[in-house]
Design an enzyme around this catalytic site. Sequence first.
Site, PDB file in Angstrom:
ATOM      1  N   ASP A 118     -49.643-105.319 -40.254  1.00  0.00           N
ATOM      2  CA  ASP A 118     -49.197-104.643 -39.045  1.00  0.00           C
ATOM      3  C   ASP A 118     -49.417-105.624 -37.893  1.00  0.00           C
ATOM      4  OD1 ASP A 118     -48.244-102.645 -37.366  1.00  0.00           O
ATOM      5  OD2 ASP A 118     -49.566-101.097 -38.157  1.00  0.00           O
ATOM      6  N   ARG A 137     -36.171 -98.047 -31.975  1.00  0.00           N
ATOM      7  CA  ARG A 137     -35.941 -98.981 -30.866  1.00  0.00           C
ATOM      8  C   ARG A 137     -34.506 -98.903 -30.344  1.00  0.00           C
ATOM      9  NH1 ARG A 137     -41.263 -98.835 -31.107  1.00  0.00           N
ATOM     10  NH2 ARG A 137     -42.167-100.083 -32.797  1.00  0.00           N
ATOM     11  N   ASP A 197     -38.224-101.525 -36.106  1.00  0.00           N
ATOM     12  CA  ASP A 197     -38.776-100.231 -36.512  1.00  0.00           C
ATOM     13  C   ASP A 197     -37.786 -99.161 -36.096  1.00  0.00           C
ATOM     14  OD1 ASP A 197     -41.881-100.639 -37.249  1.00  0.00           O
ATOM     15  OD2 ASP A 197     -41.391-101.963 -35.576  1.00  0.00           O
ATOM     16  N   ARG A 218     -44.500 -88.885 -37.776  1.00  0.00           N
ATOM     17  CA  ARG A 218     -43.861 -90.042 -38.414  1.00  0.00           C
ATOM     18  C   ARG A 218     -44.017 -89.935 -39.931  1.00  0.00           C
ATOM     19  NH1 ARG A 218     -46.581 -95.201 -36.011  1.00  0.00           N
ATOM     20  NH2 ARG A 218     -45.031 -96.211 -37.361  1.00  0.00           N
ATOM     21  N   LYS A 245     -44.853 -98.532 -45.507  1.00  0.00           N
ATOM     22  CA  LYS A 245     -46.034 -98.697 -44.652  1.00  0.00           C
ATOM     23  C   LYS A 245     -46.786 -97.373 -44.538  1.00  0.00           C
ATOM     24  CE  LYS A 245     -43.457 -98.002 -40.343  1.00  0.00           C
ATOM     25  NZ  LYS A 245     -42.864 -98.622 -39.162  1.00  0.00           N
ATOM     26  N   HIS A 246     -48.063 -97.392 -44.206  1.00  0.00           N
ATOM     27  CA  HIS A 246     -48.938 -98.527 -43.931  1.00  0.00           C
ATOM     28  C   HIS A 246     -49.913 -98.610 -45.099  1.00  0.00           C
ATOM     29  CE1 HIS A 246     -47.548 -96.917 -40.025  1.00  0.00           C
ATOM     30  NE2 HIS A 246     -47.528 -98.182 -39.627  1.00  0.00           N
ATOM     31  N   HIS A 279     -53.888 -98.779 -32.822  1.00  0.00           N
ATOM     32  CA  HIS A 279     -53.444 -99.607 -31.698  1.00  0.00           C
ATOM     33  C   HIS A 279     -54.585 -99.810 -30.699  1.00  0.00           C
ATOM     34  CE1 HIS A 279     -49.547 -98.096 -33.196  1.00  0.00           C
ATOM     35  NE2 HIS A 279     -49.060 -99.229 -32.716  1.00  0.00           N
TER      36      HIS A 279
END
Length: 346
Positions: A260, A79, A71, A147, A177-178, A190
């Site tokens: 996901d 990352r 990602d 985002r 996504k998503h 999450h």
Amino acid sequence: MSAVDLSNCKSVIFGCEGTKLSAAEKKFFKAEQPFGFILFARNVETPKQLKKLVKSLRSAVGRPDAPVLIDQEGGRVQRLRSPHWFEAKPFGYFGDLYETEPERAIEALRLTTRLINSDLREAGITVNCSPCLDLRLPETVDAIGNRAFAGDPEIVARFGAVVVEEMLTAGIIPVIKHIPGHGRATVDSHLALPHVPTPHNVLQETDFAPFKALSMLPWGMTSHIVFDDIDPDQPATQSRTIVEDVIRGEIGFSGLLLTDDLNMEALSGGLAERATAALAAGVDIVLHCSGVLAEMQEVAAVCPLLGEEAQARIDRGNRVFDHPPGKWDRDADQVRLTELLSGDAA
């Protein structure tokens, strides 16, 4: 790229625990043959270490072209970070800039994507879980927040097209996504299961629209969200109604469909139950990200081999690599981007 034999691959993508593979991980990946792998910040130290890890993941399954995902959107979700890698602005930055200087916003996003692509190619990473095509609305949960590019579906689709064009030209597979949209969720998937009460016809004109505009893309990722007016009982990831009627039907997405992360608390039940329900709903690949070996063993036990239809979708996506990637001057791109972001561009 010619078609690759994936008949022995399982319908799962796994993470790994650290910056190098353990003997137990190598043995597990060799035996279970996951379709691919996904990396996180815990797996990354230096460019040299990262390249070695990517190579060892592919060696573990005996496939030099096994997909390795990451990602790398920008902002909070990247990352690879400085000092070794390029730090990108979040997508929302470009959406905000577009309101006053649309041409500058588009050029800056294009250059940003090229610099991200350069880092990924150098590491050997072939799939980027980006762009986020969710809408940025007043109620959008902070887990998405900036985002997302904007609240206007046309602007989101336009920015998404810029990102995917640059990625495909660089030989990187994008993951939109998503699907079919996370922008109206008011809780973080999450942590809990979001419910969206918005009427189906409104969603068709808004949240679904960017995905429909880019439905020809090779890979996509589902959202763990319940859309009450379509399927009040199951989140999109585990809803055959959403997958078949909305994602494949209304939106027209015919590419490889990933979940996901299975570990997200929006999903209920054990990991085996979560994976089984998603695959039964029509998702092609389940994504398990924690890198915890015991969890991976539980998921692998219920994941079947890739079906013919999924293999065909993978083959179509691999055509990204049928042509040599474009060539750019990274230093010149960085200089120009700095000018654009500082407001000094002519």
